[in-house]
Design a protein around this motif. Structure first.
Motif: not given
Length: 278
Positions: A222-250
């Protein structure tokens, strides 16, 4: 005044347009990726416009990763760091620029030396100190750390702006009977306004984009800042949710753009006020 040839003006505008495209293309590509499907992003096709517009990436970014809470934390940390750093830096920068002696030399050496060592060298002692004073895993502790790390460069920037203000203006005001505080408020501060805004921009961006210190010092989700929250889009075994990650970055760029638009107006106003009063 002689007018420039038309082709010179054309080349200048062409160079400016090319530079703007060079700077804006990554953001444009990120915006395009935020509307693409996962299959299109994982393919090798290079197209600026999405084949199928996927608006669900923004819904996923907002609902699944608590970006709104993280954005609030980042705004609080960045704005607090900016305000505290600028308020503390103003009198210190004036002293560094105007006073002479060994204390000024020692301050300059401290500023330069503090920029030599990377933060990773002191992260463990810093964590232990914050834990001792019970400020680890708190936004207040993170703000104090950011103020400490941004203060040296902020002082270096501001003292350059103060040194550029002619001493004759202060001497003339002093001859007219103005006191030190009046001189600082009516003469130095208006002329220093553009430097303060530029310093505030630098401090805000440094705190807004910082990742490593927040990753180590903040453990509660609950205290995460945005850079830390965006890191959570990295899934297990390096799988990345590219679409939601790009949307979150925007979405993460929107608060910073708002702050920049506000400070940009203050920067222009400060430059005009300083020119008139100087």
């Amino acid at each position: 005044m002689t007018r420039r040839p038309w082709y010179t003006t054309g080349l200048m505008y062409a160079a400016l347009a090319g530079y703007l495209i060079f700077l804006g293309f990554p953001l444009l590509w990120l915006l395009s990726a935020s509307f693409k499907t996962s299959s299109e992003l994982n393919s090798l096709a290079v197209n600026l416009l999405p084949a199928v517009w996927e608006f669900g990436n923004y819904v996923t970014a907002l609902e699944r990763q608590s970006l709104i809470t993280a954005a609030g934390n980042s705004v609080l940390v960045s704005v607090s760091t900016m305000v505290i750093t600028v308020l503390l830096s103003m009198p210190m920068a004036y002293a560094l620029a105007r006073l002479k002696g060994k204390l000024r030399a020692a301050g300059t050496v401290w500023i330069l030396t503090s920029q030599v060592f990377p933060s990773i060298l002191i992260i463990i002692p810093l964590f232990l100190v914050l834990r001792t004073i019970q400020l680890n895993d708190t936004l207040l502790g993170l703000i104090l750390v950011y103020v400490t790390f941004t203060m040296p460069f902020t002082l270096w920037m501001l003292q350059g702006y103060v040194a550029a203000i002619p001493r004759e203006l202060e001497e003339a005001a002093e001859m007219d009977g103005a006191g030190r505080l009046t001189i600082l408020r009516r003469v130095v501060l208006p002329l220093l306004a553009p430097g303060l805004v530029a310093t505030a921009m630098f401090t805000f961006v440094s705190a807004w984009n910082e990742f490593f210190l927040a990753l180590v010092l903040i453990q509660s989700p609950e205290l995460y800042t945005l850079p830390i929250a965006l890191r959570s889009f990295l899934g297990a075994e390096g799988q990345t949710q590219l679409g939601p990650l790009a949307a979150g970055a925007i979405l993460a760029t929107i608060p910073s753009l708002i702050i920049f638009s506000i400070l940009q107006k203050k920067l222009t106003g400060g430059m005009l006020a300083g020119a008139v009063k100087g």
